[in-house]
Scaffold this motif. Structure first.
Motif, mmCIF file in Angstrom:
data_model
loop_
_atom_site.group_PDB
_atom_site.id
_atom_site.type_symbol
_atom_site.label_atom_id
_atom_site.label_comp_id
_atom_site.label_asym_id
_atom_site.label_seq_id
_atom_site.Cartn_x
_atom_site.Cartn_y
_atom_site.Cartn_z
ATOM 1 N N GLY A 54 0.829 -1.197 0.000
ATOM 2 C CA GLY A 54 0.000 0.000 0.000
ATOM 3 C C GLY A 54 0.862 1.246 0.000
ATOM 4 O O GLY A 54 2.023 1.219 0.397
ATOM 5 N N SER A 55 0.285 2.354 -0.415
ATOM 6 C CA SER A 55 1.067 3.582 -0.580
ATOM 7 C C SER A 55 0.724 4.658 0.440
ATOM 8 O O SER A 55 1.120 5.808 0.284
ATOM 9 C CB SER A 55 0.877 4.123 -2.000
ATOM 10 O OG SER A 55 -0.487 4.382 -2.239
ATOM 11 N N THR A 56 -0.004 4.292 1.504
ATOM 12 C CA THR A 56 -0.330 5.272 2.545
ATOM 13 C C THR A 56 0.073 4.773 3.932
ATOM 14 O O THR A 56 -0.460 5.237 4.943
ATOM 15 C CB THR A 56 -1.826 5.641 2.525
ATOM 16 O OG1 THR A 56 -2.603 4.447 2.658
ATOM 17 C CG2 THR A 56 -2.193 6.388 1.257
ATOM 18 N N ALA A 57 1.002 3.829 3.988
ATOM 19 C CA ALA A 57 1.529 3.333 5.265
ATOM 20 C C ALA A 57 3.018 3.085 5.109
ATOM 21 O O ALA A 57 3.527 2.952 3.992
ATOM 22 C CB ALA A 57 0.811 2.049 5.689
ATOM 23 N N GLY A 58 3.713 2.999 6.228
ATOM 24 C CA GLY A 58 5.146 2.745 6.212
ATOM 25 C C GLY A 58 5.562 1.895 7.389
ATOM 26 O O GLY A 58 4.772 1.625 8.293
ATOM 27 N N VAL A 59 6.832 1.479 7.373
ATOM 28 C CA VAL A 59 7.395 0.633 8.420
ATOM 29 C C VAL A 59 8.702 1.259 8.894
ATOM 30 O O VAL A 59 9.508 1.731 8.084
ATOM 31 C CB VAL A 59 7.668 -0.794 7.893
ATOM 32 C CG1 VAL A 59 8.277 -1.667 8.978
ATOM 33 C CG2 VAL A 59 6.397 -1.433 7.350
ATOM 34 N N THR A 60 8.915 1.253 10.215
ATOM 35 C CA THR A 60 10.152 1.771 10.789
ATOM 36 C C THR A 60 10.364 1.158 12.163
ATOM 37 O O THR A 60 9.637 0.251 12.563
ATOM 38 C CB THR A 60 10.129 3.318 10.872
ATOM 39 O OG1 THR A 60 11.442 3.801 11.171
ATOM 40 C CG2 THR A 60 9.134 3.815 11.897
ATOM 41 N N THR A 61 11.361 1.658 12.877
ATOM 42 C CA THR A 61 11.549 1.292 14.275
ATOM 43 C C THR A 61 11.460 2.555 15.119
ATOM 44 O O THR A 61 11.839 3.646 14.681
ATOM 45 C CB THR A 61 12.923 0.630 14.539
ATOM 46 O OG1 THR A 61 13.959 1.554 14.238
ATOM 47 C CG2 THR A 61 13.088 -0.640 13.730
ATOM 48 N N ILE A 62 10.924 2.384 16.324
ATOM 49 C CA ILE A 62 10.889 3.471 17.308
ATOM 50 C C ILE A 62 10.977 2.842 18.690
ATOM 51 O O ILE A 62 10.852 1.630 18.843
ATOM 52 C CB ILE A 62 9.601 4.339 17.232
ATOM 53 C CG1 ILE A 62 8.350 3.517 17.561
ATOM 54 C CG2 ILE A 62 9.474 5.029 15.901
ATOM 55 C CD1 ILE A 62 7.101 4.368 17.788
ATOM 56 N N GLU A 63 11.165 3.690 19.679
ATOM 57 C CA GLU A 63 10.916 3.270 21.052
ATOM 58 C C GLU A 63 9.423 3.474 21.263
ATOM 59 O O GLU A 63 8.929 4.606 21.236
ATOM 60 C CB GLU A 63 11.725 4.107 22.044
ATOM 61 C CG GLU A 63 11.495 3.680 23.466
ATOM 62 C CD GLU A 63 12.323 4.469 24.467
ATOM 63 O OE1 GLU A 63 11.969 4.412 25.654
ATOM 64 O OE2 GLU A 63 13.303 5.135 24.073
ATOM 65 N N TYR A 64 8.701 2.373 21.402
ATOM 66 C CA TYR A 64 7.239 2.409 21.462
ATOM 67 C C TYR A 64 6.810 2.857 22.864
ATOM 68 O O TYR A 64 6.516 2.045 23.740
ATOM 69 C CB TYR A 64 6.688 1.029 21.111
ATOM 70 C CG TYR A 64 5.213 1.004 20.829
ATOM 71 C CD1 TYR A 64 4.727 1.383 19.591
ATOM 72 C CD2 TYR A 64 4.311 0.585 21.795
ATOM 73 C CE1 TYR A 64 3.372 1.355 19.325
ATOM 74 C CE2 TYR A 64 2.955 0.550 21.527
ATOM 75 C CZ TYR A 64 2.494 0.936 20.302
ATOM 76 O OH TYR A 64 1.145 0.911 20.044
#
Length: 139
Positions: free
Chosen positions: A45-55
């Protein structure tokens, strides 16, 4: 070397919804008993992304606020004029964040930092069911 591909789905609320998927990714790696390699997480999909964070609560506010400064919701985008779906900002944000993330693993464990989690961020202007591809390459 093995290449294993699985799919998982997550339900989101849209509007910068941040979903921690670290546990699901870990489960896929453990299930296939691959000891060393890389796992790639890709959101279709073109309206979401993936990354890392401190949740944690602060960053769950900071990240959407940062994207609001970069690509604000309240302005018109050329995409909106073309399709009329008023989510041009979501496309811009997703393009900046990126659709995939690769994480190395060793002895079957993801090599994430102590406070680092894998997240999918849904920028769209409505709830969605997001399809994620989890691909393991290793031995």
């Amino acid at each position: 070397m093995k290449v294993i591909t699985e799919r998982i789905t997550v339900s989101t609320r849209g509007f910068n919804d941040i979903i921690d998927i670290t546990g699901e990714v870990e489960s896929v790696v453990k299930k296939h008993q691959v000891k060393n390699g890389n796992v790639t997480v890709f959101v279709s999909g073109s309206t979401a992304g993936v990354t890392t964070i401190e949740y944690e609560p602060g960053l769950l506010k900071d990240l959407p606020e940062a994207f609001e400064r970069i690509a604000p919701m309240g302005r018109r985008y050329h995409h909106d004029s073309r399709w009329g779906d008023d989510n041009g900002y979501a496309h811009v944000r997703a393009s900046i964040l990126g659709a995939s993330l690769t994480v190395p693993f060793s002895d079957g464990k993801l090599l994430l930092g102590t406070w680092q989690q894998i997240v999918v961020v849904d920028f769209d202007n409505r709830p969605r069911t997001r399809n994620l591809v989890i691909q393991i390459i290793g031995e």
